[in-house]
Design an enzyme around this catalytic site. Structure first.
Site, PDB file in Angstrom:
ATOM      1  N   ASN A  17      26.319 -51.774 -14.179  1.00 15.17           N
ATOM      2  CA  ASN A  17      26.402 -53.225 -14.323  1.00 15.17           C
ATOM      3  C   ASN A  17      25.031 -53.847 -14.040  1.00 15.17           C
ATOM      4  O   ASN A  17      24.853 -54.615 -13.093  1.00 15.17           O
ATOM      5  CB  ASN A  17      27.462 -53.781 -13.372  1.00 15.17           C
ATOM      6  CG  ASN A  17      27.961 -55.145 -13.795  1.00 15.17           C
ATOM      7  OD1 ASN A  17      27.444 -55.737 -14.723  1.00 15.17           O
ATOM      8  ND2 ASN A  17      28.967 -55.655 -13.089  1.00 15.17           N
ATOM      9  N   HIS A  49      33.276 -59.901  -4.615  1.00 10.45           N
ATOM     10  CA  HIS A  49      34.386 -59.298  -5.355  1.00 10.45           C
ATOM     11  C   HIS A  49      35.759 -59.708  -4.808  1.00 10.45           C
ATOM     12  O   HIS A  49      36.766 -59.483  -5.469  1.00 10.45           O
ATOM     13  CB  HIS A  49      34.278 -57.768  -5.334  1.00 10.45           C
ATOM     14  CG  HIS A  49      33.331 -57.223  -6.361  1.00 10.45           C
ATOM     15  ND1 HIS A  49      31.968 -57.118  -6.139  1.00 10.45           N
ATOM     16  CD2 HIS A  49      33.545 -56.739  -7.616  1.00 10.45           C
ATOM     17  CE1 HIS A  49      31.394 -56.602  -7.213  1.00 10.45           C
ATOM     18  NE2 HIS A  49      32.307 -56.376  -8.119  1.00 10.45           N
TER      19      HIS A  49
END
Length: 405
Positions: free
Chosen positions: A277, A308
């Site tokens: 990512n 997250h």
């Protein structure tokens, strides 16, 4: 360059498209994205360059944390599965946090002119709205609303105000190649899903069988991520914000999230971390790591767990990942001093590649599992041997390094 009026219409088109897509995908939950976007634009347009980042960061992360707490309440207290629209909203909200903090950092560092400087005290409401439109459009433009690599505000502005120099034939072949890659990944997902479904789970596996379960399940997760990243990248390219376009001088280059070859062949956990990512990794490095004074690596992974959503598996997984990266640096620096012959280097790279992939699979399962019972099954299996080996090596090599210094 296009005319100012045409540029304003393009900003408006991207904004309306983003609002329409948000309402279609999220329903009434779209307000959880619209409200912080509007508040962030107000803060950007009213605060000076030295204050804007601190306040926008505090507001955006506070809002996102409250929304994640609502998800925790649904999952852990009510014991109910969250709605798909809420999950999509939270994912979009996390991407919004990236764009908000990236823009505020650009303003703070002088890369983007502060909006408060360009608005006079006696400006009309229409002039205020025209000045704020590029920021609002950037935060909600539809190609990156639900996914995709982080696009800097400078790049976004250059693409909207500039004219496309991409040959349609080049665009067609680039998108066709990505489509074939996505098709191949989806076929592999079907095969891997069959393998995972036919095998035992973590609750039923025994001894070494658990290693195969972990590897196959993590493989399915990785294929899903790769497919989504390529699809997001294709959408950004089709909209004019992708890698086919030439980079303007001094502009941040576009970095696609998926570097599949490096991710699957590297024997370094640290390199895997930088390539996984990629745009998010670069954003975390700029936002947290470069400003951390003590334990910047641990701060970065701790913030990643916060961003997250702070699920138990995410907290454990990201902190474990931080320790593994620290161990990776020491282990490979030590090995480079003593392993000289190419046969030993080949053996070393093979063993460390297998160990790296298994550790990443362990971390990925920890991050992806939602319940504490599933996390306990993972920690109580043979799979925990792999991170424990790196933890022991980290302790021994750190002690040796301290004595040497």
């Amino acid at each position: 360059m296009v005319s100012t009026a045409l540029g304003q219409w393009r900003y408006l088109f991207l904004l309306v498209g983003g609002g329409t897509l948000a309402w279609a995908a999220m329903g009434s939950f779209a307000l959880l994205v619209f409200i912080p976007a509007l508040c962030s634009v107000i803060l950007i347009c009213s605060l000076g360059p030295q204050e804007v980042h601190r306040w926008t960061f505090f507001f955006q992360m506070s809002w996102q944390t409250l929304c994640h707490l609502g998800l925790h309440y649904t999952e852990y207290y009510l014991q109910e599965p969250p709605s798909m629209r809420l999950c999509i909203t939270l994912s979009s909200l996390m991407l919004l946090t990236q764009r908000v903090t990236s823009l505020s950092l650009d303003i703070c560092e002088g890369k983007v002119e502060a909006a408060s400087r360009g608005i006079k005290n006696r400006s009309s409401l229409f002039e205020h709205l025209c000045k704020a439109l590029p920021y609002f459009s950037y935060l909600l433009f539809f190609p990156a609303l639900l996914g995709g690599s982080l696009c800097s505000f400078q790049r976004f502005q250059a693409r909207v105000q500039g004219s496309s120099s991409l040959c349609p034939r080049d665009s067609f072949w680039a998108l066709t190649w990505r489509g074939l890659q996505i098709l191949g990944l989806e076929c592999l997902k079907v095969v891997m899903r069959g393998v995972v479904s036919a095998g035992a789970g973590l609750a039923d596996c025994q001894q070494l069988q658990c290693i195969c379960v972990m590897w196959s399940t993590a493989g399915l997760f990785k294929l899903t991520y790769y497919s989504h990243w390529l699809l997001d990248d294709s959408l950004l390219c089709a909209a004019g914000f992708g890698s086919e376009f030439r980079q303007s001088p001094g502009e941040d280059g576009y970095i696609p999230d998926a570097d599949i070859w490096t991710l699957e062949t590297t024997h370094r956990i640290s390199l895997f971390t930088r390539k996984w990512n990629q745009s998010t990794a670069r954003w975390l490095r700029r936002l947290i790591f470069q400003h951390g004074r003590a334990w910047p690596l641990l701060q970065t992974f701790a913030f990643s767990a916060w961003w997250h959503g702070l699920h138990p598996g995410q907290v454990f997984g990201f902190l474990c990942w931080a320790v593994m990266v620290e161990a990776d640096y020491l282990i490979h620096n030590f090995a480079n001093l003593f392993i000289r012959s190419w046969p030993m280097q080949l053996v070393y790279r093979t063993v460390t590649w297998a160990h790296t992939q298994l550790i990443i699979a362990y971390v990925m399962l920890a991050v992806e599992v939602r319940s504490l019972s599933s996390l306990w099954l993972l920690c109580n299996s043979y799979n925990s041997v792999f991170p424990m080996v790196y933890c022991i090596l980290l302790f021994l090599l750190a002690k040796r390094k301290y004595k040497f210094n």
